[in-house]
Design a protein around this motif. Structure first.
Motif, PDB file in Angstrom:
ATOM      1  N   GLY A 191      52.362  37.970  37.001  1.00  0.00           N
ATOM      2  CA  GLY A 191      50.986  38.110  36.543  1.00  0.00           C
ATOM      3  C   GLY A 191      50.841  39.186  35.484  1.00  0.00           C
ATOM      4  O   GLY A 191      50.092  39.023  34.506  1.00  0.00           O
ATOM      5  N   ARG A 192      51.578  40.283  35.625  1.00  0.00           N
ATOM      6  CA  ARG A 192      51.520  41.345  34.622  1.00  0.00           C
ATOM      7  C   ARG A 192      52.069  40.854  33.280  1.00  0.00           C
ATOM      8  O   ARG A 192      51.547  41.207  32.224  1.00  0.00           O
ATOM      9  CB  ARG A 192      52.331  42.568  35.092  1.00  0.00           C
ATOM     10  CG  ARG A 192      51.789  43.259  36.331  1.00  0.00           C
ATOM     11  CD  ARG A 192      50.367  43.768  36.136  1.00  0.00           C
ATOM     12  NE  ARG A 192      50.258  44.700  35.030  1.00  0.00           N
ATOM     13  CZ  ARG A 192      50.404  46.008  35.121  1.00  0.00           C
ATOM     14  NH1 ARG A 192      50.683  46.561  36.288  1.00  0.00           N
ATOM     15  NH2 ARG A 192      50.255  46.773  34.065  1.00  0.00           N
TER      16      ARG A 192
ATOM     17  N   HIS B 159      47.622  37.240  40.267  1.00  0.00           N
ATOM     18  CA  HIS B 159      47.238  38.470  40.980  1.00  0.00           C
ATOM     19  C   HIS B 159      46.504  38.118  42.275  1.00  0.00           C
ATOM     20  O   HIS B 159      46.745  38.741  43.314  1.00  0.00           O
ATOM     21  CB  HIS B 159      46.352  39.343  40.098  1.00  0.00           C
ATOM     22  CG  HIS B 159      47.068  39.959  38.935  1.00  0.00           C
ATOM     23  ND1 HIS B 159      48.406  40.280  38.970  1.00  0.00           N
ATOM     24  CD2 HIS B 159      46.629  40.324  37.694  1.00  0.00           C
ATOM     25  CE1 HIS B 159      48.768  40.815  37.822  1.00  0.00           C
ATOM     26  NE2 HIS B 159      47.714  40.851  37.020  1.00  0.00           N
ATOM     27  N   ARG B 160      45.616  37.129  42.198  1.00  0.00           N
ATOM     28  CA  ARG B 160      44.867  36.740  43.393  1.00  0.00           C
ATOM     29  C   ARG B 160      45.804  36.170  44.463  1.00  0.00           C
ATOM     30  O   ARG B 160      45.668  36.460  45.661  1.00  0.00           O
ATOM     31  CB  ARG B 160      43.788  35.713  43.032  1.00  0.00           C
ATOM     32  CG  ARG B 160      42.953  35.281  44.249  1.00  0.00           C
ATOM     33  CD  ARG B 160      41.852  34.325  43.868  1.00  0.00           C
ATOM     34  NE  ARG B 160      40.762  35.004  43.173  1.00  0.00           N
ATOM     35  CZ  ARG B 160      40.481  34.862  41.883  1.00  0.00           C
ATOM     36  NH1 ARG B 160      41.210  34.056  41.131  1.00  0.00           N
ATOM     37  NH2 ARG B 160      39.478  35.509  41.326  1.00  0.00           N
ATOM     38  N   ARG B 161      46.757  35.356  44.011  1.00  0.00           N
ATOM     39  CA  ARG B 161      47.720  34.761  44.943  1.00  0.00           C
ATOM     40  C   ARG B 161      48.549  35.851  45.635  1.00  0.00           C
ATOM     41  O   ARG B 161      48.748  35.807  46.861  1.00  0.00           O
ATOM     42  CB  ARG B 161      48.644  33.811  44.175  1.00  0.00           C
ATOM     43  CG  ARG B 161      49.744  33.156  44.988  1.00  0.00           C
ATOM     44  CD  ARG B 161      50.504  32.185  44.092  1.00  0.00           C
ATOM     45  NE  ARG B 161      51.766  31.776  44.664  1.00  0.00           N
ATOM     46  CZ  ARG B 161      52.659  31.026  44.033  1.00  0.00           C
ATOM     47  NH1 ARG B 161      52.401  30.608  42.800  1.00  0.00           N
ATOM     48  NH2 ARG B 161      53.795  30.693  44.607  1.00  0.00           N
TER      49      ARG B 161
ATOM     50  N   ALA C  37      48.867  44.094  43.474  1.00  0.00           N
ATOM     51  CA  ALA C  37      48.160  42.950  42.901  1.00  0.00           C
ATOM     52  C   ALA C  37      46.667  43.071  43.154  1.00  0.00           C
ATOM     53  O   ALA C  37      45.845  42.699  42.303  1.00  0.00           O
ATOM     54  CB  ALA C  37      48.691  41.644  43.489  1.00  0.00           C
ATOM     55  N   THR C  38      46.299  43.614  44.315  1.00  0.00           N
ATOM     56  CA  THR C  38      44.881  43.825  44.620  1.00  0.00           C
ATOM     57  C   THR C  38      44.255  44.787  43.614  1.00  0.00           C
ATOM     58  O   THR C  38      43.134  44.568  43.134  1.00  0.00           O
ATOM     59  CB  THR C  38      44.716  44.373  46.045  1.00  0.00           C
ATOM     60  OG1 THR C  38      45.287  43.459  46.980  1.00  0.00           O
ATOM     61  CG2 THR C  38      43.252  44.589  46.384  1.00  0.00           C
TER      62      THR C  38
ATOM     63  N   ALA D 132      41.498  47.346  50.246  1.00  0.00           N
ATOM     64  CA  ALA D 132      42.889  47.802  50.179  1.00  0.00           C
ATOM     65  C   ALA D 132      43.013  49.254  50.623  1.00  0.00           C
ATOM     66  O   ALA D 132      43.947  49.627  51.337  1.00  0.00           O
ATOM     67  CB  ALA D 132      43.430  47.634  48.763  1.00  0.00           C
ATOM     68  N   ALA D 133      42.048  50.090  50.201  1.00  0.00           N
ATOM     69  CA  ALA D 133      42.079  51.506  50.582  1.00  0.00           C
ATOM     70  C   ALA D 133      41.905  51.661  52.086  1.00  0.00           C
ATOM     71  O   ALA D 133      42.600  52.469  52.724  1.00  0.00           O
ATOM     72  CB  ALA D 133      40.994  52.274  49.833  1.00  0.00           C
TER      73      ALA D 133
END
Length: 372
Positions: free
Chosen positions: A228-229, A248-250, A259-260, A287-288
């Motif tokens: 993705g990057r 990224h979503r996957r 990715a998140t 995520a945090a």
């Protein structure tokens, strides 16, 4: 008919002997596996007991590493190397016996090849940086050569590292790369990652991208994020921010926190997807809360600087403090930046410098730049 019956009987007897030899080898192999596991587990427990005893005696803990000082690899706690050498010899002997068994069942062969390869790779990882392990190195290299010759991709990767490190075999960088390519072609995802990293360093992002695509197709989540990057920046492939967001979503849905962060950033900036700061904050908060400290720091900077969300220095401070308390150097650097500028807190340059220094000692490049 009698001669035919006698021939059939002889074949049955021969096959019975082969199976008995297989079962005997397998029993020895399983005993070897069990013994090594128990020995290594006991050595680790013994080291833990010694460490606890040292702490109980009031021993002075080791000082922290000096600023940006290169860490020298320490010997592995497994001290009974003589016994390990003996068992590596036994395993190599089993592999030689394996080669002499006729009509070998594929299932049995796979068991031995797999264990020899895993044993070789594990010993390579444990002892490659330890001085004075020549005998172990030779035995490990023999295991890796056996596994590699039998087509095991993990052994190919391990033998590649052995050639690169001159661990039990002659240093041969060309051979190392050849084995690395063979392992990747055989489907080893770790080899794909390593080869992709090297290809990028060689100035061939297209090959790196192709390898990450193969690893993604094999189900590797981190490769999905990295791919993705590449699409996000058009590196090695035509830029496609929509595909980057999808990748990224996957990866994020599969649990990859990096990715998140990227997906949240895309929502915050409207890059490849409709701009939605609320979705961005929601993703990073999730995520945090799950313990990803990088997400906490990124979210903290959003609240510290605004730009899509209302400035909330109190919340930013709390996020930076949480990350710093967990040992995250970006969190330390961010907290020090607020203290240095007096943003959301009383200015305290002395404490700021202390945090900058702490982050620099742990290798944070931004803090190293600040400290000079």
């Amino acid at each position: 008919t009698k001669r035919h019956t006698q021939g059939a009987t002889k074949r049955d007897v021969d096959m019975s002997r082969v199976r008995c030899k297989q079962e005997d080898l397998l029993d020895k192999l399983e005993a070897l596996v069990d013994y090594r596991r128990r020995v290594w587990a006991e050595e680790v427990r013994q080291q833990q007991r010694e460490q606890c005893a040292s702490e109980d005696d009031g021993a002075v803990p080791a000082p922290p590493p000096q600023k940006r000082q290169r860490q020298v690899p320490q010997p592995h706690p497994h001290r009974n190397t003589a016994a390990l050498v003996q068992h590596l010899r036994e395993l190599n002997s089993l592999t030689q016996q394996l080669s002499s068994v006729d009509d070998l069942e594929r299932r049995f062969e796979n068991v031995v090849v797999n264990f020899a390869s895993r044993m070789g790779c594990e010993c390579l990882r444990l002892f490659s940086s330890v001085v004075g392990c020549n005998e172990i190195a030779q035995q490990v290299a023999a295991l890796l050569q056996f596994g590699s010759g039998a087509g095991d991709s993990s052994a190919m990767l391990g033998l590649s590292h052995a050639h690169e490190l001159s661990f039990g075999v002659q240093k041969d960088l060309q051979r190392a790369v050849t084995l690395l390519r063979l392992a990747a072609e055989t489907g080893n995802v770790d080899a794909m990652h390593e080869l992709a990293h090297r290809a990028y360093g060689w100035g061939d992002p297209a090959e790196a991208c192709a390898l990450y695509q193969r690893a993604t197709d094999a189900g590797d989540v981190y490769a999905t994020y990295l791919l993705g990057r590449f699409y996000e920046h058009g590196n090695g492939v035509p830029q496609d921010t929509g595909r980057a967001v999808a990748l990224h979503r996957r990866a994020a849905d599969a649990g990859n926190d990096e990715a998140t962060v990227r997906l949240a950033t895309c929502y915050m900036e409207g890059n490849g997807v409709a701009k939605c700061p609320a979705m961005a904050v929601s993703l990073l908060t999730r995520a945090a809360d799950a313990g990803h400290l990088g997400s906490a720091v990124t979210l903290g900077w959003w609240f510290a600087k605004g730009g899509g969300v209302p400035i909330d220095l109190h919340r930013a401070w709390a996020l930076f403090q949480h990350a710093a308390d967990k040992g995250n150097t970006d969190g330390m650097h961010a907290l020090a930046s607020l203290l240095w500028a007096g943003e959301g807190c009383l200015q305290d340059k002395e404490r700021a410098v202390s945090l900058f220094q702490q982050a620099a000692d742990a290798g944070n490049f931004s803090a190293i730049f600040f400290c000079g």
